[in-house]
Design an enzyme around this catalytic site. Structure first.
Site, PDB file in Angstrom:
ATOM      1  CD  GLN A   1      -2.912  -1.152   2.314  1.00  0.00           C
ATOM      2  OE1 GLN A   1      -2.626  -1.854   3.280  1.00  0.00           O
ATOM      3  NE2 GLN A   1      -3.994  -0.412   2.292  1.00  0.00           N
TER       4      GLN A   1
ATOM      5  CG  ASN B   1      -3.422  -7.438   7.787  1.00  0.00           C
ATOM      6  OD1 ASN B   1      -3.329  -6.867   8.865  1.00  0.00           O
ATOM      7  ND2 ASN B   1      -4.305  -7.088   6.880  1.00  0.00           N
ATOM      8  CD  GLU B   2      -8.149  -6.893   8.243  1.00  0.00           C
ATOM      9  OE1 GLU B   2      -8.587  -6.892   7.078  1.00  0.00           O
ATOM     10  OE2 GLU B   2      -8.346  -5.974   9.037  1.00  0.00           O
TER      11      GLU B   2
ATOM     12  CG  HIS C   1      -0.967  -6.045   5.241  1.00  0.00           C
ATOM     13  ND1 HIS C   1      -1.036  -5.405   6.457  1.00  0.00           N
ATOM     14  CD2 HIS C   1      -2.106  -5.701   4.596  1.00  0.00           C
ATOM     15  CE1 HIS C   1      -2.160  -4.704   6.540  1.00  0.00           C
ATOM     16  NE2 HIS C   1      -2.827  -4.866   5.409  1.00  0.00           N
TER      17      HIS C   1
HETATM   18  C1  BGC Z   1      -6.410  -3.821   6.079  1.00  0.00           C
HETATM   19  C2  BGC Z   1      -5.733  -2.619   5.467  1.00  0.00           C
HETATM   20  C3  BGC Z   1      -6.766  -1.722   4.847  1.00  0.00           C
HETATM   21  C4  BGC Z   1      -7.718  -1.259   5.925  1.00  0.00           C
HETATM   22  C5  BGC Z   1      -8.799  -0.322   5.451  1.00  0.00           C
HETATM   23  C6  BGC Z   1      -7.630  -3.464   6.855  1.00  0.00           C
HETATM   24  O1  BGC Z   1      -8.554  -4.452   6.665  1.00  0.00           O
HETATM   25  O2  BGC Z   1      -5.515  -4.537   6.866  1.00  0.00           O
HETATM   26  O3  BGC Z   1      -4.798  -3.073   4.531  1.00  0.00           O
HETATM   27  O4  BGC Z   1      -6.202  -0.638   4.180  1.00  0.00           O
HETATM   28  O5  BGC Z   1      -8.352  -2.373   6.465  1.00  0.00           O
HETATM   29  O6  BGC Z   1      -9.657  -0.948   4.558  1.00  0.00           O
END
Ligand code: BGC
Length: 442
Positions: free
Chosen positions: A20, A158-159, A114
């Site tokens: 990002q 991440n998520e 990520h």
């Molecule tokens: C993610 C980020 C994303 C943010 C806003 C999170 O779910 O880890 O990468 O930019 O949300 O959408």
């Protein structure tokens, strides 16, 4: 005076993710996806914030605000551009980032993955590949060794919810954005196994470091009719991954908003049917979940204050989620690894931070073990499918000149971090604004 005091060793930080902000992530699956998404991605990431070269000044800015922690990710696509070939220069680059963070007096928190994958891993089926747990462990070991022993906090993946639902429930804009139950389940299994192997590797190689999963989580509200459907969503979006985090030292909490399930007239009966007819579960339930935004589930109620993403403006959702996850894992530490909003009006961010922290403090006073608050994001950046429109940053970035501008919200959060105190009665409130960008379905 009603100053709320936070612990003196609290982590106060801001976060970024490599793809990002770095720019030019040419060996990644997202680089291709941005050009080949059938219109799902608004614009390519391109040079992003040039953080790959500008990291020293960005880290210096973060430190100057008074924050003490920087959460950032290392990019697998750079480090292992083809199967088994590790780029030592890229490993050295991330070692230099860690060293710069430490030299600035900050605590580094490193995310191993990520969202983005090397192109060759994606071609093998990404998180559905049989090899993925072994591949992720091999990569993780190389990173952990290269970064040395100066990283006290690791997030593995991440998520994973966003990754599995985004890819195989089609409506979150992640590649390949299909609806495929078999692949969806396979990806969940792959993500959990890969996560657990990375946790074991961190524990083995860096016994002093804390390792955890960064979990996507929303506050949820359902009326009585919506309960079965909501419980199912809770299970597949959150609990499958929480269960996989049994050996983690901490859970990373990433909360942005609240979702409602108040119109369950189609969704709930179908979900119940799907669950009753087990063989059909795979067929019915995911399709119904994929339809959720259109049919029954709603991210914000009509007339409600929303952010640029179309999500409900709900800073307190964070504390509600921390309380819920503390019930799931009463003995584990929690770290807020992301909390933030996209807005063009920085006063909304100040209010969001103040209200979110006040609610978090109340949860902590009730015994919820929160070790830190890391805001998303350090700077305006590439917001995945939504491109550069949404502004999540504490620091603005001029896309033409790459000039950074520190926003008042950054000073607000920095002031709280420096003093460890929040004047909860005088959180500045922003004028109500109604804005909508491009809802991503999350
Ligand atoms: C993610 C980020 C994303 C943010 C806003 C999170 O779910 O880890 O990468 O930019 O949300 O959408």
């Amino acid at each position: 005076m009603t100053d709320l005091t936070f612990p003196s060793d609290f982590l106060w930080g801001a976060a970024t993710a490599a793809h990002q902000v770095e720019g030019g992530n040419v060996n990644s699956d997202w680089w291709d996806w941005e050009r080949n998404s059938g219109g799902r991605v608004q614009e390519p990431s391109g040079s992003a914030c040039e953080h790959y070269i500008r990291f020293p000044q960005d880290i210096a800015l973060l430190a100057s605000l008074g924050l003490n922690t920087y959460r950032f990710s290392v990019e697998w696509a750079r480090i292992e551009p083809s199967d088994g070939v590790f780029d030592v220069a890229e490993l050295a680059h991330y070692r230099a980032v860690v060293d710069t963070v430490r030299a600035a007096g900050l605590t580094p928190m490193v995310t191993l993955n990520h969202f983005t994958l090397p192109r060759w891993v994606a071609a093998e089926g990404a998180w559905t590949s049989k090899r993925i747990p072994a591949l992720f462990e091999r990569y993780s070991r190389r990173v952990i060794e290269a970064l040395g022993d100066g990283v006290p906090w690791y997030c593995t993946i991440n998520e994973p919810t966003a990754v599995s639902c985004g890819a195989y429930m089609s409506n979150w804009g992640q590649p390949p954005s299909v609806v495929d139950t078999r692949l969806w389940k396979q990806s969940i299994a792959g993500l959990v196994a890969a996560h657990q192997r990375a946790i074991a590797a961190i524990h083995e190689l860096r016994p002093g470091a804390k390792a955890g999963l960064a979990v996507y989580s929303v506050e949820r509200e359902a009326n009585a009719g919506g309960k079965p459907a909501e419980d199912y969503k809770q299970k597949v979006e959150e609990e499958v991954f929480l269960e996989g985090a049994i050996d983690d030292d901490f859970i990373g909490i990433q909360t942005y908003t609240r979702h409602y399930l108040l119109r369950p007239w189609i969704y709930a009966p179908l979900t119940r049917l799907g669950l009753a007819l087990r063989p059909l579960e795979g067929f019915v339930v995911p399709r119904v979940i994929a339809m959720k935004t259109a049919v029954a589930d709603t991210q914000a109620l009509p007339g409600e204050r929303i952010t640029q993403m179309g999500w409900e403006y709900r800073p307190e959702a964070l504390a509600q989620v921390c309380r819920r996850i503390a019930r799931f894992y009463p003995q584990k530490d929690l770290v807020v690894t992301e909390h933030g909003l996209a807005t063009l009006d920085d006063r909304e961010r100040i209010e969001f931070i103040g209200r979110g922290l006040a609610a978090l403090h109340a949860a902590m006073a009730d015994g919820v073990r929160v070790r830190g608050y890391i805001h998303w994001s350090l700077m305006d950046n590439f917001e995945w499918a939504s491109g550069y429109g949404p502004k999540f940053g504490l620091i603005g970035v001029d896309r033409e000149t790459q000039e950074r501008s520190v926003k008042p919200s950054a000073h607000y959060l920095g002031g709280i971090a420096r003093s460890g105190q929040l004047d909860a009665e005088n959180v500045p409130s922003a004028p109500l604004s109604v804005q909508r960008f491009a809802p991503t379905g999350r």
